[in-house]
Design a protein around this motif. Structure first.
Motif, PDB file in Angstrom:
ATOM      1  N   LEU A  54       0.840  -1.190   0.000  1.00  0.00           N
ATOM      2  CA  LEU A  54       0.000   0.000   0.000  1.00  0.00           C
ATOM      3  C   LEU A  54       0.881   1.248   0.000  1.00  0.00           C
ATOM      4  CD1 LEU A  54      -2.964  -0.419   2.482  1.00  0.00           C
ATOM      5  CD2 LEU A  54      -3.066   0.115   0.068  1.00  0.00           C
ATOM      6  N   ILE A  55       0.433   2.232  -0.743  1.00  0.00           N
ATOM      7  CA  ILE A  55       1.121   3.516  -0.761  1.00  0.00           C
ATOM      8  C   ILE A  55       0.155   4.568  -0.250  1.00  0.00           C
ATOM      9  CG2 ILE A  55       2.065   5.306  -2.262  1.00  0.00           C
ATOM     10  CD1 ILE A  55       2.983   3.131  -4.129  1.00  0.00           C
ATOM     11  N   SER A  56       0.604   5.370   0.681  1.00  0.00           N
ATOM     12  CA  SER A  56      -0.242   6.475   1.119  1.00  0.00           C
ATOM     13  C   SER A  56       0.291   7.768   0.518  1.00  0.00           C
ATOM     14  CB  SER A  56      -0.297   6.565   2.637  1.00  0.00           C
ATOM     15  OG  SER A  56       0.981   6.409   3.187  1.00  0.00           O
ATOM     16  N   GLU A  57      -0.639   8.620   0.163  1.00  0.00           N
ATOM     17  CA  GLU A  57      -0.266   9.863  -0.483  1.00  0.00           C
ATOM     18  C   GLU A  57      -0.419  11.017   0.503  1.00  0.00           C
ATOM     19  OE1 GLU A  57      -2.524  11.029  -4.058  1.00  0.00           O
ATOM     20  OE2 GLU A  57      -0.557  11.088  -4.980  1.00  0.00           O
ATOM     21  N   GLU A  58       0.494  11.943   0.449  1.00  0.00           N
ATOM     22  CA  GLU A  58       0.436  13.110   1.314  1.00  0.00           C
ATOM     23  C   GLU A  58       0.436  14.379   0.476  1.00  0.00           C
ATOM     24  OE1 GLU A  58       2.654  11.647   5.341  1.00  0.00           O
ATOM     25  OE2 GLU A  58       3.871  12.427   3.724  1.00  0.00           O
ATOM     26  N   VAL A  59      -0.264  15.378   0.965  1.00  0.00           N
ATOM     27  CA  VAL A  59      -0.351  16.655   0.256  1.00  0.00           C
ATOM     28  C   VAL A  59       0.069  17.765   1.206  1.00  0.00           C
ATOM     29  CG1 VAL A  59      -1.838  18.184  -1.075  1.00  0.00           C
ATOM     30  CG2 VAL A  59      -2.323  15.746  -1.006  1.00  0.00           C
ATOM     31  N   CYS A  60       0.828  18.690   0.702  1.00  0.00           N
ATOM     32  CA  CYS A  60       1.200  19.837   1.523  1.00  0.00           C
ATOM     33  C   CYS A  60       0.026  20.810   1.589  1.00  0.00           C
ATOM     34  CB  CYS A  60       2.417  20.540   0.927  1.00  0.00           C
ATOM     35  SG  CYS A  60       2.864  22.031   1.821  1.00  0.00           S
ATOM     36  N   LYS A  61      -0.329  21.195   2.819  1.00  0.00           N
ATOM     37  CA  LYS A  61      -1.473  22.089   2.994  1.00  0.00           C
ATOM     38  C   LYS A  61      -1.197  23.464   2.422  1.00  0.00           C
ATOM     39  CE  LYS A  61      -3.941  22.212   6.838  1.00  0.00           C
ATOM     40  NZ  LYS A  61      -4.204  22.293   8.280  1.00  0.00           N
ATOM     41  N   ARG A  62       0.044  23.863   2.386  1.00  0.00           N
ATOM     42  CA  ARG A  62       0.346  25.232   1.975  1.00  0.00           C
ATOM     43  C   ARG A  62       0.530  25.388   0.477  1.00  0.00           C
ATOM     44  NH1 ARG A  62       3.440  25.736   7.208  1.00  0.00           N
ATOM     45  NH2 ARG A  62       5.016  24.532   6.180  1.00  0.00           N
ATOM     46  N   CYS A  63       1.301  24.493  -0.145  1.00  0.00           N
ATOM     47  CA  CYS A  63       1.603  24.701  -1.562  1.00  0.00           C
ATOM     48  C   CYS A  63       0.965  23.644  -2.466  1.00  0.00           C
ATOM     49  CB  CYS A  63       3.111  24.742  -1.783  1.00  0.00           C
ATOM     50  SG  CYS A  63       3.925  23.165  -1.572  1.00  0.00           S
ATOM     51  N   GLY A  64       0.394  22.597  -1.894  1.00  0.00           N
ATOM     52  CA  GLY A  64      -0.305  21.616  -2.709  1.00  0.00           C
ATOM     53  C   GLY A  64       0.594  20.559  -3.316  1.00  0.00           C
ATOM     54  N   LYS A  65       1.866  20.563  -2.944  1.00  0.00           N
ATOM     55  CA  LYS A  65       2.777  19.546  -3.456  1.00  0.00           C
ATOM     56  C   LYS A  65       2.370  18.178  -2.927  1.00  0.00           C
ATOM     57  CE  LYS A  65       7.702  18.401  -3.387  1.00  0.00           C
ATOM     58  NZ  LYS A  65       8.240  18.552  -4.734  1.00  0.00           N
ATOM     59  N   ARG A  66       2.606  17.177  -3.746  1.00  0.00           N
ATOM     60  CA  ARG A  66       2.226  15.813  -3.366  1.00  0.00           C
ATOM     61  C   ARG A  66       3.440  14.940  -3.243  1.00  0.00           C
ATOM     62  NH1 ARG A  66      -2.966  14.062  -4.446  1.00  0.00           N
ATOM     63  NH2 ARG A  66      -4.363  15.793  -4.864  1.00  0.00           N
ATOM     64  N   ARG A  67       3.325  13.961  -2.370  1.00  0.00           N
ATOM     65  CA  ARG A  67       4.355  12.931  -2.312  1.00  0.00           C
ATOM     66  C   ARG A  67       3.696  11.635  -1.890  1.00  0.00           C
ATOM     67  NH1 ARG A  67       7.989  13.877   3.171  1.00  0.00           N
ATOM     68  NH2 ARG A  67       6.343  13.430   4.669  1.00  0.00           N
ATOM     69  N   THR A  68       4.361  10.579  -2.198  1.00  0.00           N
ATOM     70  CA  THR A  68       3.831   9.277  -1.815  1.00  0.00           C
ATOM     71  C   THR A  68       4.765   8.626  -0.825  1.00  0.00           C
ATOM     72  OG1 THR A  68       4.889   8.349  -3.764  1.00  0.00           O
ATOM     73  CG2 THR A  68       2.571   8.868  -3.953  1.00  0.00           C
ATOM     74  N   ARG A  69       4.189   7.905   0.067  1.00  0.00           N
ATOM     75  CA  ARG A  69       4.996   7.190   1.054  1.00  0.00           C
ATOM     76  C   ARG A  69       4.589   5.739   1.076  1.00  0.00           C
ATOM     77  NH1 ARG A  69       5.692  10.252   6.689  1.00  0.00           N
ATOM     78  NH2 ARG A  69       7.360   8.757   6.811  1.00  0.00           N
TER      79      ARG A  69
END
Ligand SMILES: [Zn+2]
Length: 41
Positions: free
Chosen positions: A24-39
């Motif tokens: 499983l991969i969880s995705e994270e989003v930055c609240k300020r700039c909207g950048k995404r990353r996966t963990r």
């Protein structure tokens, strides 16, 4: 803050499944700039 690499990461409820790794991969989003990353959990 974001410019220096300190993003405000927040979990995206949507989970993805990495078929190649069989995990499983969880995705994270930055609240300020909207950048995404996966963990990988
Ligand atoms: Zn950011």
């Amino acid at each position: 803050m974001c410019g220096r690499g300190f993003h405000k990461w927040e979990d995206e409820p949507r989970k993805q499944f990495d078929v190649k790794q069989g995990r499983l991969i969880s995705e994270e989003v930055c609240k300020r700039c909207g950048k995404r990353r996966t963990r990988r959990s």
